[in-house]
Structures are given as structure tokens and as C-alpha cells.
Design a protein around this motif. Sequence first.
Motif, short mmCIF file in Angstrom:
data_model
loop_
_atom_site.label_atom_id
_atom_site.label_comp_id
_atom_site.label_asym_id
_atom_site.label_seq_id
_atom_site.Cartn_x
_atom_site.Cartn_y
_atom_site.Cartn_z
N ILE A 45 -73.21 26.38 75.84
CA ILE A 45 -74.16 25.52 76.53
C ILE A 45 -75.16 25.00 75.50
CG2 ILE A 45 -75.84 25.34 78.40
CD1 ILE A 45 -74.54 27.97 79.51
N LYS A 46 -75.32 23.70 75.44
CA LYS A 46 -76.28 23.12 74.50
C LYS A 46 -77.69 23.35 75.04
CE LYS A 46 -73.03 19.80 72.59
NZ LYS A 46 -72.74 18.40 72.24
N LYS A 47 -78.39 24.27 74.38
CA LYS A 47 -79.71 24.68 74.86
C LYS A 47 -80.67 23.49 74.95
CE LYS A 47 -83.34 28.09 73.97
NZ LYS A 47 -83.84 29.12 73.03
N ASP A 48 -81.37 23.44 76.07
CA ASP A 48 -82.36 22.38 76.32
C ASP A 48 -81.75 20.98 76.33
OD1 ASP A 48 -84.44 24.27 76.45
OD2 ASP A 48 -84.69 24.24 74.27
N ALA A 49 -80.50 20.87 76.76
CA ALA A 49 -79.81 19.57 76.79
C ALA A 49 -80.59 18.51 77.56
CB ALA A 49 -78.40 19.73 77.37
N PRO A 50 -81.12 18.78 78.75
CA PRO A 50 -81.87 17.74 79.47
C PRO A 50 -83.11 17.28 78.72
CG PRO A 50 -81.22 19.52 80.96
CD PRO A 50 -80.95 20.01 79.57
N ILE A 51 -83.79 18.20 78.05
CA ILE A 51 -84.99 17.84 77.29
C ILE A 51 -84.61 16.96 76.10
CG2 ILE A 51 -86.89 18.74 75.88
CD1 ILE A 51 -86.85 21.24 77.68
N MET A 52 -83.54 17.34 75.40
CA MET A 52 -83.08 16.53 74.26
C MET A 52 -82.69 15.13 74.72
SD MET A 52 -80.90 18.96 71.68
CE MET A 52 -79.70 19.53 72.91
N LEU A 53 -82.02 15.05 75.88
CA LEU A 53 -81.61 13.74 76.39
C LEU A 53 -82.83 12.90 76.73
CD1 LEU A 53 -79.40 11.79 77.28
CD2 LEU A 53 -79.45 12.88 79.53
N GLU A 54 -83.83 13.49 77.38
CA GLU A 54 -85.03 12.73 77.73
C GLU A 54 -85.74 12.22 76.48
OE1 GLU A 54 -88.71 12.64 80.83
OE2 GLU A 54 -87.69 14.56 80.53
N ASN A 55 -85.84 13.06 75.47
CA ASN A 55 -86.48 12.63 74.22
C ASN A 55 -85.73 11.46 73.59
OD1 ASN A 55 -88.48 14.56 74.43
ND2 ASN A 55 -87.37 16.08 73.21
N ALA A 56 -84.40 11.49 73.68
CA ALA A 56 -83.58 10.41 73.10
C ALA A 56 -83.73 9.12 73.90
CB ALA A 56 -82.12 10.84 73.05
N LEU A 57 -83.71 9.21 75.22
CA LEU A 57 -83.79 8.00 76.04
C LEU A 57 -85.17 7.36 76.00
CD1 LEU A 57 -81.64 8.85 79.21
CD2 LEU A 57 -80.95 7.93 76.99
N LYS A 58 -86.19 8.17 75.86
CA LYS A 58 -87.55 7.61 75.74
C LYS A 58 -87.69 6.75 74.49
CE LYS A 58 -89.97 11.44 76.22
NZ LYS A 58 -91.14 12.35 76.37
N ARG A 59 -86.93 7.08 73.46
CA ARG A 59 -87.03 6.35 72.20
C ARG A 59 -86.16 5.10 72.15
NH1 ARG A 59 -86.64 11.71 70.03
NH2 ARG A 59 -84.47 11.27 69.50
N LYS A 60 -85.22 4.98 73.07
CA LYS A 60 -84.30 3.84 73.01
C LYS A 60 -84.98 2.57 73.51
CE LYS A 60 -79.85 4.20 73.56
NZ LYS A 60 -79.39 4.35 72.17
N ARG A 61 -84.86 1.52 72.71
CA ARG A 61 -85.47 0.23 73.07
C ARG A 61 -84.63 -0.53 74.09
NH1 ARG A 61 -87.78 -2.54 67.50
NH2 ARG A 61 -89.36 -0.94 67.01
N LYS A 62 -83.32 -0.33 74.05
CA LYS A 62 -82.43 -1.11 74.90
C LYS A 62 -81.66 -0.19 75.84
CE LYS A 62 -78.91 -4.74 74.56
NZ LYS A 62 -78.07 -5.53 73.61
N LYS A 63 -81.64 -0.57 77.12
CA LYS A 63 -80.89 0.20 78.10
C LYS A 63 -79.40 0.09 77.82
CE LYS A 63 -84.67 0.99 80.55
NZ LYS A 63 -85.32 2.31 80.55
N CYS A 64 -78.64 1.12 78.23
CA CYS A 64 -77.20 1.14 78.00
C CYS A 64 -76.56 2.12 78.97
CB CYS A 64 -76.90 1.54 76.55
SG CYS A 64 -77.47 3.22 76.16
N MET A 65 -75.25 2.18 78.91
CA MET A 65 -74.51 3.17 79.68
C MET A 65 -74.49 4.48 78.91
SD MET A 65 -73.47 1.64 82.48
CE MET A 65 -72.09 2.59 83.13
N ILE A 66 -74.73 5.58 79.60
CA ILE A 66 -74.61 6.91 79.01
C ILE A 66 -73.31 7.52 79.51
CG2 ILE A 66 -75.66 9.18 78.75
CD1 ILE A 66 -77.33 6.90 77.57
N GLY A 67 -72.47 7.93 78.59
CA GLY A 67 -71.17 8.50 78.96
C GLY A 67 -71.16 10.01 78.81
N THR A 68 -70.52 10.69 79.75
CA THR A 68 -70.39 12.14 79.64
C THR A 68 -69.07 12.61 80.22
OG1 THR A 68 -71.43 14.26 80.14
CG2 THR A 68 -71.57 12.58 81.84
#
Length: 289
Positions: free
Chosen positions: A47-70
Motif C-alpha cells: 500500500i502506498k502510504k499516504d496515497a490520497p495526500i500525495m495525490l492531493e499535493n500533486a493535483l493542487k500543483r497542476k495548472r491544467k486539468k486532465c484525466m487521472i487514470g488508475t
Amino acid sequence: MHYKEYKSILSAKNGINIYRGCSHGCIYCDSRSSCYQMSHDFTDIEIKKDAPIMLENALKRKRKKCMIGTGSMCDPYIHIEEEIMYTRKCLKVINKYSFGLSILTKSNRILRDLNLLKSINEKSKCVVQMTLTTYDEDLCRILEPNVSTTKERFETLKILHENGIPTVVWLSPFLPFINDTEENFRNLLNCCIEAKVYGIMCFGIGVTLREGNREYFYQKLDEHFPGMKQKYINSFGNSYECLSDNNDRLMKMLYLECKKHNILLGIDKVFNYLKLYEYKNAYEQISLF
């Protein structure tokens, strides 16, 4: 299961894999291959520890919206998701920041998060991808022992469509001499048509084998289909691609049925659709004027 710390979770192509390893037990799983360099047992889920927090930090920094694949490597709705709920937490983050979602699973557990999928789809675009391999439920339990049955996945596809969420079906893999029959293929196609899927992904009628997944696959063939391993060795040797003799005939059937029922087909076309972000938040658009 065990946790492992990572510095980031979002790939350069905007994909995430929350878990590494799987509990579904599919006998053909490519993710068992040695090339993925898992240092732990495949069923000891990392399990990637703190995955939701890492994702939020990444999306907050993105200038352009996009599709997130999982889900392209390890299913986001394996059994421990019921306890850990990292997938749901990541969906909340995607929804919060109005990104799109392209998610791939074999589990009807995804319906637990139907409210989030609908919310994402109302703001941007949410596409649920689901794998179908075998119409026969008894055979399904052998090939995919710990996952939702084909019938359960079919019902899930219908519910998603009824809720306005587009779906894409991966028809794959088809194991030569086992589930590569015209009857099986036609029945699965009929499921896709009845569930009104938007698109179908099919790489051909066959299966891929390489170091790591080949050994596990052969072990399961010996367990459930005595003599079949030798048939594979005689037919394919150590080839990566094991193509069915029925490939041309069944792929032609697929093309004709998709054209008839207006289902998107073609690897490039479907991938382009999955990557295309759409912004649909009418309320924010109105507020701009």
C-alpha cells in the motif's frame, strides 16, 4: 499487506497505482511478470502510504486539468480496499479539484463509490473500464477465482450506464484452447451490447506470457487443465504473444458488431477517448458571466 513510503504517486502520464500486488488470483495476470520488479510476494499487497495526500499535493500543483487514470497495473478495488479505502479517498480528491477519471477494475466494489463517480462525471468526465474474459461462470471461477463474476460485472456495467457513466470493456485475455471459442466471444459481445458500453478495447484473441507470469500460469494449467501446459509449450514455445487460431475470425466479428451497434473500437481511438478531458461544470461556467 504492508505500507511503503513513496515520494510521489502521480506518473508523468497522470496515472496512479495505489496498490502493488493483487488478491484476485487471475491465473493469467501480466502484473506478476518479473519486469515490474516487485520485491514482495504478489499477494502481500503493498500500500502506498499516504496515497490520497500525495495525490492531493500533486493535483493542487497542476495548472491544467486532465484525466487521472488508475488501475492499469493493479486493481484499485481489491479486497483490502474495503478496509483501507484509499481508492475512495483518491476519488474524493479527484472530485474536489474537478479532474477527470479513467478507472479500470474487475470488481463490482466500484458501485460503493457510485456517488463520487457521478459527481466527477457531472463536472468533467468519468469513464469506468471493466475487463470481461469468460461468459461461463464456472470457468470464470477457475480463471479469475477471487473477483466478481462475469454476471456481476455485467450488472455493474448496466448500473453505470443507467447513471450516465460511460463504460469501456477490455475483452482480454482469451486463452488459446480454453476461452477463445466463438460461443464465448459472442456471448461477451452480447453483454457489451446489452450494457450499452461506449467502447471496447481488444488487443487480439490471445494471451501474453513472460517471465514471472508464465510460471504461475503453467502452474495453474497443471492444476486445472492437465496436459494443457505441454500444449502451450508445443504451440508457442517461449513466445511473448500466444495468439489463438481463431484470432482473425473473432476480430472480424468484433469489428462488424461494433460498427453495427456504434461502439467505439480501436486501441488508439479508445485510448484517445480515455485521455480526453472534458469540462462540464455548467454552474461555474454561468458564474463567469
